[in-house]
Design a protein around this motif. Structure first.
Motif, short mmCIF file in Angstrom:
data_model
loop_
_atom_site.label_atom_id
_atom_site.label_comp_id
_atom_site.label_asym_id
_atom_site.label_seq_id
_atom_site.Cartn_x
_atom_site.Cartn_y
_atom_site.Cartn_z
N THR A 84 30.74 0.42 -40.42
CA THR A 84 29.38 0.76 -40.05
C THR A 84 29.33 1.47 -38.71
O THR A 84 29.57 0.89 -37.67
CB THR A 84 28.53 -0.52 -39.93
N SER A 137 33.08 6.13 -45.20
CA SER A 137 32.06 7.19 -45.24
C SER A 137 31.97 7.85 -46.60
O SER A 137 30.96 8.48 -46.92
CB SER A 137 32.34 8.24 -44.17
N ASN A 197 33.12 13.46 -39.74
CA ASN A 197 32.39 13.91 -40.92
C ASN A 197 32.28 15.43 -40.94
O ASN A 197 31.76 16.04 -40.01
CB ASN A 197 30.98 13.33 -40.96
N GLU A 203 29.91 17.06 -47.19
CA GLU A 203 28.58 16.67 -47.61
C GLU A 203 28.53 16.77 -49.13
O GLU A 203 28.92 17.78 -49.70
CB GLU A 203 27.54 17.60 -46.99
N PRO A 204 28.11 15.75 -49.86
CA PRO A 204 27.50 14.54 -49.32
C PRO A 204 28.52 13.48 -48.92
O PRO A 204 29.68 13.55 -49.28
CB PRO A 204 26.69 14.03 -50.51
N ASN A 205 28.05 12.50 -48.14
CA ASN A 205 28.79 11.28 -47.90
C ASN A 205 27.78 10.14 -47.89
O ASN A 205 26.59 10.37 -48.14
CB ASN A 205 29.61 11.35 -46.60
N VAL A 206 28.20 8.94 -47.61
CA VAL A 206 27.28 7.80 -47.73
C VAL A 206 26.57 7.47 -46.43
O VAL A 206 25.95 6.43 -46.30
CB VAL A 206 28.02 6.55 -48.26
N GLY A 207 26.64 8.36 -45.45
CA GLY A 207 25.84 8.19 -44.25
C GLY A 207 26.50 7.46 -43.11
O GLY A 207 25.86 7.18 -42.09
N LYS A 251 28.74 7.38 -39.94
CA LYS A 251 29.17 8.37 -38.96
C LYS A 251 30.62 8.13 -38.56
O LYS A 251 30.99 7.04 -38.15
CB LYS A 251 28.28 8.28 -37.72
#
Length: 310
Positions: free
Chosen positions: A272, A190, A58, A61-65, A67
């Motif tokens: 995930t 991501s 990563n 920014e932004p991304n969906v969180g 990792k």
């Protein structure tokens, strides 16, 4: 590429919920959704964002969180430690430069992660890093069916046609090759790619690259069928459907067995979290500031492993 002039479409954040027309390639569809205009330069930008995330994790920014450690960070697959860094740093003599054995090549000689954080392949245009990254952009562009590739702004892939020949001195095992594929899947996830699509690309990449002794298959349409098996280790790499190890006989440790084995489910990318404790770059801004949905692989790869471009 003039990244400071790129403006992502406002609808990018919801593009994942849209249905891609069956007659439109992944590259074309997501370039339009994210960058408004489907041009060669914008297609190159899309592939740069995707590949750089796969490599260093990563950084946008932004991304969906989700990792993404990236392939240069250590990780684990099914409890086995994986560290791909030595293949890139020149520590190992595993690069095929046309001889009978691998040689040591430093592929991080163009600034390592710093230029990638700026959406660049390297800080020069003559380093090993520059050629590796630009070839990755071009190769994945071909896989995804970028219709503008080959025009000014996005060169066609014209490097080694056989991924087996490129990787044969690495003797990659199942965990190492799987880790790379997982990073591709997590990089896509991501940025908001649907779980179903992440699974699709994982199945396709595993079928083409994560097996031993696969018969010739087409990864880049213009180059035709080539030997593509990257997973070479006899002890861990499953045999491909219709395996023909005679084609690989005496090279890279492949046996002459022709038994068929299906890759294990552990070789699927996950949407995930990451493997290991990270090592991803600190986030910077995606051009335009909108959430990005990378259509990496997805339906363009599921139609046929032997013919990726739609």
């Amino acid at each position: 590429m003039l990244y400071n002039k790129v403006v992502l479409a406002a609808a990018a954040a919801t593009a994942v919920n849209a249905q891609r027309p069956s007659d439109e390639s992944i590259c074309d569809y997501y370039t339009t959704a994210l960058l408004k205009e489907n041009t060669a330069e914008n297609q190159a930008t899309l592939l740069t964002l995707v590949v750089n995330t796969v490599v260093i994790g990563n950084y946008t920014e932004p991304n969906v969180g989700i990792k993404v450690p990236g392939i240069l960070a250590p990780g684990t697959v099914d409890g086995e430690d994986v560290n791909l860094m030595p293949y890139f740093s020149g520590e190992l003599a595993t690069t095929n430069r046309g001889g009978n054995q691998g040689v040591k090549v430093n592929f991080l000689d163009g600034g390592a992660a710093e230029p990638l954080k700026k959406n660049m392949p390297a800080d020069d245009d003559s380093s090993n890093q520059y050629f590796l990254l630009t070839h990755l952009y071009q190769f994945f562009g071909s896989l995804l069916g970028c219709s503008m590739q080959g025009m000014s702004g996005f060169d066609a892939y014209m490097a080694d046609p056989s991924m087996y020949e490129v990787h044969k001195f690495m003797n990659l095992n199942l965990a190492e090759n799987t880790y790379f594929i997982q990073q591709v899947g997590m990089a896509a996830a991501s940025f908001g790619v649907a779980e179903e699509d992440v699974t699709t690309v994982g199945m396709a990449l595993n079928s083409l690259f994560n097996v031993r002794c696969a018969p010739p298959a087409t990864a880049v349409k213009a180059q035709g069928p080539q030997l593509q098996s990257i997973c070479i280790d006899e002890k861990t790499c499953p045999l491909a459907d219709n395996a023909d190890c005679a084609l690989y006989s005496g090279q890279g440790g492949n046996s002459t067995t022709t038994t068929t084995t299906t890759p294990t489910s552990s070789a699927m990318p996950t949407a995930t979290g990451g493997n290991g404790d990270g090592g991803a770059a600190e986030p910077t801004s995606v051009p335009g500031g909108a959430a990005v949905v990378h259509g990496l692989g997805l339906g363009a790869l599921v139609a046929a492993v032997a013919a990726f471009a739609l």
